[in-house]
Design a protein around this motif. Sequence first.
Motif, PDB file in Angstrom:
ATOM      1  N   ASP A 102       0.859  -1.183   0.000  1.00 30.12           N
ATOM      2  CA  ASP A 102       0.000   0.000   0.000  1.00 30.12           C
ATOM      3  C   ASP A 102       0.897   1.235   0.000  1.00 30.12           C
ATOM      4  O   ASP A 102       1.816   1.341   0.815  1.00 30.12           O
ATOM      5  CB  ASP A 102      -0.915   0.029   1.224  1.00 30.12           C
ATOM      6  N   TYR A 103       0.616   2.213  -0.885  1.00 29.40           N
ATOM      7  CA  TYR A 103       1.569   3.284  -1.137  1.00 29.40           C
ATOM      8  C   TYR A 103       0.916   4.652  -1.241  1.00 29.40           C
ATOM      9  O   TYR A 103      -0.265   4.781  -1.547  1.00 29.40           O
ATOM     10  CB  TYR A 103       2.322   3.031  -2.461  1.00 29.40           C
ATOM     11  N   LEU A 104       1.748   5.672  -1.028  1.00 29.88           N
ATOM     12  CA  LEU A 104       1.417   7.055  -1.358  1.00 29.88           C
ATOM     13  C   LEU A 104       2.552   7.608  -2.213  1.00 29.88           C
ATOM     14  O   LEU A 104       3.698   7.695  -1.755  1.00 29.88           O
ATOM     15  CB  LEU A 104       1.271   7.899  -0.091  1.00 29.88           C
ATOM     16  N   GLU A 105       2.226   7.927  -3.466  1.00 35.07           N
ATOM     17  CA  GLU A 105       3.201   8.513  -4.390  1.00 35.07           C
ATOM     18  C   GLU A 105       2.958  10.017  -4.425  1.00 35.07           C
ATOM     19  O   GLU A 105       1.857  10.460  -4.765  1.00 35.07           O
ATOM     20  CB  GLU A 105       3.014   7.941  -5.801  1.00 35.07           C
ATOM     21  N   GLN A 106       3.971  10.836  -4.083  1.00 31.89           N
ATOM     22  CA  GLN A 106       3.682  12.260  -4.022  1.00 31.89           C
ATOM     23  C   GLN A 106       4.924  13.105  -3.853  1.00 31.89           C
ATOM     24  O   GLN A 106       6.035  12.687  -4.169  1.00 31.89           O
ATOM     25  CB  GLN A 106       2.720  12.535  -2.888  1.00 31.89           C
ATOM     26  N   LEU A 107       4.715  14.322  -3.336  1.00 27.81           N
ATOM     27  CA  LEU A 107       5.783  15.297  -3.153  1.00 27.81           C
ATOM     28  C   LEU A 107       6.569  14.996  -1.874  1.00 27.81           C
ATOM     29  O   LEU A 107       6.358  13.995  -1.209  1.00 27.81           O
ATOM     30  CB  LEU A 107       5.167  16.700  -3.082  1.00 27.81           C
ATOM     31  N   GLU A 108       7.471  15.914  -1.531  1.00 28.85           N
ATOM     32  CA  GLU A 108       8.228  15.781  -0.292  1.00 28.85           C
ATOM     33  C   GLU A 108       7.278  15.826   0.908  1.00 28.85           C
ATOM     34  O   GLU A 108       6.329  16.611   0.937  1.00 28.85           O
ATOM     35  CB  GLU A 108       9.252  16.904  -0.181  1.00 28.85           C
ATOM     36  N   ILE A 109       7.547  14.984   1.910  1.00 28.97           N
ATOM     37  CA  ILE A 109       6.693  14.934   3.088  1.00 28.97           C
ATOM     38  C   ILE A 109       7.452  15.407   4.312  1.00 28.97           C
ATOM     39  O   ILE A 109       8.680  15.335   4.381  1.00 28.97           O
ATOM     40  CB  ILE A 109       6.127  13.520   3.322  1.00 28.97           C
ATOM     41  N   GLU A 110       6.692  15.882   5.304  1.00 25.88           N
ATOM     42  CA  GLU A 110       7.293  16.279   6.579  1.00 25.88           C
ATOM     43  C   GLU A 110       7.410  15.075   7.507  1.00 25.88           C
ATOM     44  O   GLU A 110       8.367  14.931   8.254  1.00 25.88           O
ATOM     45  CB  GLU A 110       6.437  17.349   7.246  1.00 25.88           C
ATOM     46  N   ALA A 111       6.399  14.234   7.496  1.00 16.19           N
ATOM     47  CA  ALA A 111       6.361  13.055   8.355  1.00 16.19           C
ATOM     48  C   ALA A 111       5.400  12.057   7.734  1.00 16.19           C
ATOM     49  O   ALA A 111       4.604  12.394   6.862  1.00 16.19           O
ATOM     50  CB  ALA A 111       5.903  13.437   9.770  1.00 16.19           C
ATOM     51  N   GLY A 112       5.478  10.815   8.195  1.00 15.00           N
ATOM     52  CA  GLY A 112       4.577   9.802   7.664  1.00 15.00           C
ATOM     53  C   GLY A 112       4.889   8.451   8.251  1.00 15.00           C
ATOM     54  O   GLY A 112       5.852   8.272   9.006  1.00 15.00           O
ATOM     55  N   GLY A 113       4.073   7.468   7.890  1.00 15.40           N
ATOM     56  CA  GLY A 113       4.297   6.126   8.383  1.00 15.40           C
ATOM     57  C   GLY A 113       3.114   5.226   8.145  1.00 15.40           C
ATOM     58  O   GLY A 113       2.164   5.570   7.417  1.00 15.40           O
ATOM     59  N   TYR A 114       3.176   4.056   8.771  1.00 21.02           N
ATOM     60  CA  TYR A 114       2.107   3.061   8.713  1.00 21.02           C
ATOM     61  C   TYR A 114       1.650   2.767  10.131  1.00 21.02           C
ATOM     62  O   TYR A 114       2.445   2.829  11.079  1.00 21.02           O
ATOM     63  CB  TYR A 114       2.609   1.767   8.063  1.00 21.02           C
ATOM     64  N   LEU A 115       0.380   2.424  10.278  1.00 19.57           N
ATOM     65  CA  LEU A 115      -0.144   2.089  11.593  1.00 19.57           C
ATOM     66  C   LEU A 115      -1.459   1.350  11.449  1.00 19.57           C
ATOM     67  O   LEU A 115      -2.051   1.300  10.361  1.00 19.57           O
ATOM     68  CB  LEU A 115      -0.346   3.340  12.446  1.00 19.57           C
ATOM     69  N   GLU A 116      -1.926   0.775  12.564  1.00 17.31           N
ATOM     70  CA  GLU A 116      -3.255   0.177  12.585  1.00 17.31           C
ATOM     71  C   GLU A 116      -4.287   1.287  12.447  1.00 17.31           C
ATOM     72  O   GLU A 116      -4.249   2.267  13.187  1.00 17.31           O
ATOM     73  CB  GLU A 116      -3.476  -0.578  13.900  1.00 17.31           C
ATOM     74  N   GLY A 117      -5.192   1.151  11.510  1.00 17.76           N
ATOM     75  CA  GLY A 117      -6.165   2.208  11.263  1.00 17.76           C
ATOM     76  C   GLY A 117      -7.586   1.723  11.456  1.00 17.76           C
ATOM     77  O   GLY A 117      -7.956   1.208  12.521  1.00 17.76           O
ATOM     78  N   ILE A 118      -8.410   1.865  10.440  1.00 10.68           N
ATOM     79  CA  ILE A 118      -9.768   1.335  10.448  1.00 10.68           C
ATOM     80  C   ILE A 118      -9.670  -0.182  10.523  1.00 10.68           C
ATOM     81  O   ILE A 118      -8.769  -0.768   9.901  1.00 10.68           O
ATOM     82  CB  ILE A 118     -10.498   1.774   9.156  1.00 10.68           C
TER      83      ILE A 118
END
Length: 378
Positions: free
Chosen positions: A248-264
């Motif tokens: 599962d991915y996000l393709e985009q611009l420069e990010i400040e922060a991000g990650g993966y976690l348990e969600g819905i």
Amino acid sequence: MDAIKLDHYGHYLGPKDKNSLRLGFQNVNGFPATNYSEKNQATYDFLQTNEFDVFGAAKLNCHWKNMPQDHRLPIRTYKWFSAAHTSTTYNHTETPASNWQIGGVRIWSIDQMVHRISGQGSDQAGLSRWTWVRYRGKNQTAIRFVSGYRASKSSKGVTTAYAQQRSTLLTRNDSRCPRKAFLEDLYNEISKWQQEGDSLIIALDANEYMVQSPVSKTFEKCQLKEAIIKKYQGNTPATHNKGSKTIDYLEQLEIEAGGYLEGIPSDHQAVWVDIAYSSVLGHPLPPIMHPKARRLQCNDLRTTKALIDKWETFCKEHRLLEKAIMLENQATFPLNWEMQNTYKKLDKLRLDRIRAVEKLSKTKNGEHSLVSPITDNF
């Protein structure tokens, strides 16, 4: 080396900075078919608590046209946010017997982002492979958020998303593998959007590892790089509970922060990123202000009693109750002009007196105010 399974990867998902835009995506493995499912509340809690501005969801598994009206998305979610917009698509090329249909994607735009929307659309083939929303950016530019689902090749019957797409493509004399068709068709769309000058944010469940794969090569041709892999330069976690790799991915611009976690609640993890408003939108919109209604102050018995006493005295002096009962007993349907005029006079008398009582009952220092102080601003 295979990715490592973790409950949390990357930055801690804490309170959002006021100058940041928070984006997220998750394969939710089915959206509830009814209003009564606990997953509805879990979805709202995750989106609201974590302050998402835009959130994409894949594999909703709903054929919304077959859904009873009182269980459709607008009815379920209209109280969730101050302002919200959804762009949802499902497979329109087939009509199942029930409301269950594997696949489908959605984008939630929440609060401030609603007011930046300048367009929306979806997979033109009608196969519910992706949907998009376009937002007005700085200097007459735009960003386009795309939420997608690339079906995995499965032998579990004719109801899988892969089988649905394969069947439809064959009826159109298109013999391509649906997974290959997804990448080729999305590449053509991305090329068109880039020619229009849009900045792109592509969120999808690719059902494939992002390194040295057909999906990674497709995005490399578009000069797009996966945000989390680029940010952390290391092994990203498995995003499916039975897998060993990031799919599962996000393709985009420069990010400040991000990650993966348990969600819905799902068998997939959620991916999230924060990016600076200034990098794509110019500046944050001011917060949405909701006017406060006039409210009776009921916590002071002296003031409420004064209001009630004055109102009852007025009603007795002008025989309002008797006149209202008499009008009701004589009423016909529809009301004739004379009765309409009588009703309007009674109602105007009532409203005028309520306003007068409020005015008389308020003091300058507010101690005995019958209505909230906000009314002074009107």
